[in-house]
Structure formats: C-alpha cells, structure tokens
Scaffold this motif. Structure first.
Motif, mmCIF file in Angstrom:
data_model
loop_
_atom_site.group_PDB
_atom_site.id
_atom_site.type_symbol
_atom_site.label_atom_id
_atom_site.label_comp_id
_atom_site.label_asym_id
_atom_site.label_seq_id
_atom_site.Cartn_x
_atom_site.Cartn_y
_atom_site.Cartn_z
ATOM 1 N N ILE A 56 2.405 16.653 21.637
ATOM 2 C CA ILE A 56 1.754 15.284 21.668
ATOM 3 C C ILE A 56 2.527 14.294 22.548
ATOM 4 O O ILE A 56 3.753 14.238 22.584
ATOM 5 N N THR A 57 1.862 13.794 23.724
ATOM 6 C CA THR A 57 2.589 13.092 24.715
ATOM 7 C C THR A 57 2.548 11.562 24.297
ATOM 8 O O THR A 57 2.161 11.226 23.121
ATOM 9 N N ASN A 96 0.650 9.250 24.615
ATOM 10 C CA ASN A 96 -0.809 8.862 25.081
ATOM 11 C C ASN A 96 -1.498 8.624 23.202
ATOM 12 O O ASN A 96 -1.582 9.891 22.898
ATOM 13 N N SER A 122 -4.556 10.823 22.339
ATOM 14 C CA SER A 122 -4.281 12.177 22.160
ATOM 15 C C SER A 122 -3.758 12.462 20.916
ATOM 16 O O SER A 122 -3.950 13.462 20.093
ATOM 17 N N LEU A 125 -6.709 12.232 18.181
ATOM 18 C CA LEU A 125 -7.492 13.532 18.238
ATOM 19 C C LEU A 125 -6.616 14.581 17.533
ATOM 20 O O LEU A 125 -7.327 15.492 16.714
ATOM 21 N N THR A 126 -5.534 14.865 17.627
ATOM 22 C CA THR A 126 -4.708 15.837 16.993
ATOM 23 C C THR A 126 -4.753 15.491 15.580
ATOM 24 O O THR A 126 -5.030 16.565 14.968
ATOM 25 N N GLN A 158 3.878 7.776 18.756
ATOM 26 C CA GLN A 158 2.951 8.856 18.503
ATOM 27 C C GLN A 158 2.430 9.227 17.055
ATOM 28 O O GLN A 158 1.409 9.745 16.777
#
Length: 601
Positions: free
Chosen positions: A57-58, A60, A63, A66-67, A98
């Motif tokens: 995961i970055t 962002n 993201s 969603l993950t 994150q």
C-alpha cells in the motif's frame, strides 16, 4: 397428581429452554467453523496476492480503503483484517496513516455478512448449502495444493450458509413461543417492551447490547447473524411495527461497530507504539461514526428503510406489502450505508485522527517505536498465511543489518590510525541485535507453521528458517573479523600496502555478493543465481591466492603472527561469502526453480 404436574411443568420448561439455547449455540458453532474453514481456504488460494496488496500500500489512503475492503470481503472478518493491520504496523510494513485507510475499508467489507444473512433468510438454505458442501468435499480428499484449498473455500461457504439456516430454524419465533412456552415468551416480551418505547434511551440500551454481544461472540459477523435472526423472529419488537424492530436492530449494529474494535485493541497489547496507535485509531474511527450517527439516527434509518423498499421484489414480499425480510434487508442497507457514509465523512480527517492517537498514546520510551516481529492473531480466523509478509520484512531488515555490519568492519579495517572503539561497540550491538532477530523470527515462523498452511508455504517457511540462520552466522563471522582486526591493533601488527590491496579486493567481492543476497529476498532470476556462484568462486580463488602468498612470506622470514592474522581475515571473509551464497540458494528454493549445492563454510 395436580401437584406433581405443576412441579414437573417448570422443570420441563427449564430443560426446553436449555435445549433451545444449545441448539442456537450449535448453529452458531457451525457458522463460525464454516467461516474459519472458508477464510483459511481463501488465504491459501489468494494469500500471496492479499499479502502483496497489504504490504504494498502506498501513502494514498484511498488505496488503503480499497485494500481493506477487498481483504475483509474475502476473509469475512473485520477483526481478522484489523488484527493483521496491527501486526503489520508493529513490524513496520504499514505506517499509521496507511493503517487507518485499511481499517476504514475493513469496516465496509464486513457489511457483506449482513447481506449474506438477509439473502439466506429469504431462500431455502439446503438448496444452497448442501450442494456447495457436496462439491467441495471431494477436493479435500483428491485435491492437491490449490485444488484442496478451493475445496475448503466451497466447504466453508456451504457450512456458513448451513449454519445460518440452522440459526434461523433454532431461534424460535416469539409469536409461536407464546403458544408453546408462554412463560419464557412473556419474559422475553417484557424485556423487549422495557427496552423499547423509550425514545433515545432505547437506542442506547440496544447499542450497549450490541457491544456486549460482539464481545461475547468475538466476531462482528456472528453478532450480525444473531441480530438479524432475532429480528426476523420477533425478539427485537413486535413485527406489526417493523420500523421499530428495524431501528432496534440498527442500534445493535452500531454497538457491534464499537465491540469489534476490542479485538485489535487486545492484539496491540505488548506491541510497539505505532501498533497501539493503529488500534486506538480503529476505536476512534468507529466511535466517531457512532456518535454522529446517534445524532442523525432517526432520519438515517428512515432513509435506509425507504431504500430497502426500492430493492427488487424477488428479495422481498410482493410490492407494497410488508415482510419480515424487510427488516433483514433494511439492517443490511443501514450497515452498508452507515459505514460508507462514515468513510466519506472521516477520510479527509485521517491526518487529524493520526495526530489525535499520537497525542493519546505518547512516546514515553526511546525504544517504544522500535519495530519488532511478534505473532499476532485471533482464535476465530487463523492468519498464518497472511502473517508471512511480516516475516519477509523482518528477514529483509536482518539482511540490512548484515550489510551495515560489513560496512562497519571495512571502516575499522581501513582506518588503523583512528580510535574506533565506539564503532567496535556499535558493531557488537548489531551482532547482538541479529542474535535476537534470529530468535524472534524463528519463533514467529514456528508459530506460523504450527497453524494450517499450504504445502508451498511449508516449504517457504523451511527456506526462511535457513535464511535467518545463515544471516546470523554471517554476522557472527563479520564480528569475528572485527575482533581479528582489533587484535591486530592491540598487538601492534601492521598489514603492508600489498595486503591492504588484496583485502580490499576480496572485500569488494564480498560486498557485491551481500548486495545480491539482499536483492534475492525479493525474488531471484537465473542470471542472479549464476552471478552469485561466479562471485563466490572469485572470493574462494582470492582467498586461496592470498593465503598462498602469506605462506610464501612466512617461509621467506616474514612476520608470522601478522601473516596468521591476515590468513584468518581472508578465511572469515570467504566464509561470509559462503553464507551469502547459501541465502541466495534458499531464495532460489523459495521460488521453486531448483538450487545448487550448499556452499561449504
């Protein structure tokens, strides 16, 4: 006779109540067992992709959402996902910000359970569950690797549906109970009547009930299944007033959102600073959502109720008619809409949530933020498959320490005129650190292997155990190099310019194979493997040449103690290269492309 009949009646009623309770618990057990099998099967089928998604995961936050959503949708346990997130933060795989994004997505992913329960309640369960079990069962006996795992997924899904069907049948309908067991039914009715009809206080009472239910089940999915089943059978109010029953179940759902945070909180105990903060962030996010929802509870539930009546008629009764299934689908709509709205409302404030929990859990110790590897899981869903990502990261950290130690040795070797006693002490601390990492990672991998894992991961764990052992032996050799050079200084020995040039040449080759060793932990190609063998052969050739030169100089009357220290240094350097090659060979084994023979140390 009448006295005997009167005394026997309460006894019979008690036995009947106990048997009914055991039937409910048995149905819940089938549901939870099915979820466990299904989740572990999914991990074996898609575990590598899920690990890559979570660890890659970055910054962002979207993201991350969603993950978290897709991971929880597959595993069907937000508690499992959040425990995994705490574990990854503890190991340094994820930052605090994150992790908050993943937790938000996990909350949305777990809402799928409510839809499954609602849909299952509408159809004849045996028509879904038993065929799934029948299809999956043969794969358990004849399947291998992925085939067997797919069998577990199908069997688990079938047991989940079957358990939900049993739960629906075992929770008695309160209206039927009034005829068969009026005493117990009247007691339940009195409790429901007392809790309901009190306005906002009723919402709070049912909310607390949801917290307690989730704490007892240790699974928000199981708590959700019980909530909807009880609502369908009239345990949460009179079904003649469906909107009230729905609001009571919605209030319980809010409590379940708070109760599910306890699992991650418990998992963070004994973990590092950021892991504790991630667990607090989960609690903060869920509680903040519940607080604003309490303010908007009445209009929001009305909106969810209206949306429910827009669903296809095949999922409900005839158009315009009320069905008890409306309560089930309204609860699912409310659960999904609430968590989605909570994400949209709070996602802009992720940095503020992070700052809040940083203030809440303050850094009191210089080592409190130190990443460590610690096996964290929960009883319901085994995370052995997904937790291997944490072990990968810990091994890469160990490899980094090995390379830094070697650079420290070269620094000590190349600066004989400087007092580097503090550098020697630092290198000793790094060697001790690697000893501790060997212990921690080995214990962690053994715990992973003691759970249900696929054959490919069993082989992978064996290779990882060998890799950490080789790293620890390499750091031992590097520290012996440091002590050898230190002994040379203490004895007043000096290497000639020729000896320094020769040692620089072999050190350059060792550093190259250590770099290749570090890169191999992320994946290795045939070209990398050939390069590693070439480098190790060069190191071995240089060591032999240098030692022969030392023998010639001693035969010519050279300083024997100095030449012996020089020979010892070359031998240790060649051993470090061998350990690096062994690590690369095990990385090759992990990718199942074949390995060469083990290098002799």
């Amino acid at each position: 006779m009448s006295l005997l009949a009167a005394s026997a009646e309460p006894s019979f009623s008690l036995i009947s109540t106990v048997l009914s309770l055991l039937q409910v618990l048995g149905a819940l057990g089938v549901f939870l067992f099915g979820m466990k099998i299904m989740s572990e099967g999914v991990q074996r089928v898609a575990g590598a992709r899920m690990r890559a998604a979570l660890s890659g995961i970055t910054g962002n936050r979207f993201s991350g959402i969603l993950t978290g959503f897709f991971t929880t949708s597959l595993v069907q346990s937000s508690s499992a996902t959040t425990v995994l997130v705490v574990s990854f933060v503890n190991a340094g795989l994820l930052t605090l910000i994150q992790s908050i994004g993943v937790i938000m997505g996990a909350n949305l992913g777990t809402t799928i359970t409510a839809w499954i329960v609602a849909v299952v309640g509408k159809f004849e369960i045996a028509s879904i569950a038993l065929p799934l079990i029948g299809i999956g069962l043969p794969f358990l006996f004849i399947g291998k690797d992925k085939g067997k795992s797919w069998g577990e997924v199908l069997l688990g899904f079938g047991l989940v549906f079957f358990g939900l069907g049993l739960l629906k049948d075992s929770v008695p309908d309160l209206r039927e109970m009034l005829k068969t067991d009026p005493g117990t039914a009247a007691t339940i009715q009195n409790i429901v009547t007392w809790m309901g009809g009190r306005g906002f206080l009723s919402v709070l009472l049912y909310l607390v009930g949801g917290i307690v239910l989730t704490l007892l089940c240790q699974s928000s999915s199981a708590a959700m299944a019980i909530t909807i089943t009880c609502a369908l059978n009239g345990w949460l109010g009179d079904l003649d007033n469906p909107i009230e029953v729905f609001r009571n179940s919605a209030a319980i759902v809010l409590g379940e959102n708070i109760g599910t945070t306890v699992t991650a909180w418990l998992a963070s105990l004994g973990a590092n600073l950021n892991a504790k903060r991630a667990a607090r962030a989960h609690f903060t996010f869920n509680v903040a959502g519940v607080l604003w929802m309490l303010v908007a509870f009445v209009p929001f539930t009305e909106m969810a109720w209206k949306i429910t009546h827009l669903l296809p008629d095949s999922l409900r009764a005839a158009k315009g008619e009320f069905s008890s299934f409306d309560v089930a689908f309204a609860t699912a709509v409310f659960h999904s809409a609430f968590n989605l709205a909570n994400i949209l409302l709070l996602v802009p404030f992720v940095p503020q949530i992070a700052r809040l929990v940083e203030w809440w859990v303050r850094d009191k110790s210089p080592d409190s933020n130190k990443t460590q590897i610690r096996y964290i899981s929960q009883g319901l869903v085994d995370l052995g498959e997904l937790n291997l990502a944490e072990a990968d990261t810990a091994i890469k950290a160990m490899s980094n320490v090995t390379s830094q130690m070697f650079d420290g040795f070269v620094n000590v070797l190349n600066n004989p005129d400087q007092d580097l006693s503090s550098e020697v002490a630092r290198l000793k601390e790094m060697e001790d650190q690697c000893d501790q990492m060997l212990h921690d990672i080995t214990s962690y991998l053994i715990q992973c292997s003691s759970h249900e894992i696929g054959p490919s991961n069993a082989t992978r764990i064996t290779a990882m155990l060998r890799v950490v052992s080789e790293h620890e032996e390499a750091t031992d050799r590097i520290y012996r190099l440091v002590k050898t050079v230190q002994r040379k200084y203490e004895k007043g020995r000096h290497f000639s310019e020729e000896q320094h040039r020769e040692l620089s040449a072999i050190c350059h080759q060792v550093r190259a194979i250590l770099d290749l060793c570090a890169n191999s932990l992320s994946g290795i190609s045939g070209e990398m493997y050939e390069t590693a063998n070439l480098l190790e052969n060069r190191i071995d050739k240089l060591r032999k040449q240098h030692n022969k030169g030392a023998v010639r100089r001693m035969q010519a009357g050279g300083d024997v103690p100095t030449e012996m220290l020089y020979t010892e240094t070359n031998n240790h350097l060649e051993a470090v290269g061998n350990h690096a090659l062994n690590i690369i060979q095990n990385a090759e084994r992990k990718s199942d492309t074949g390995i060469g023979a083990r290098a002799d140390v």
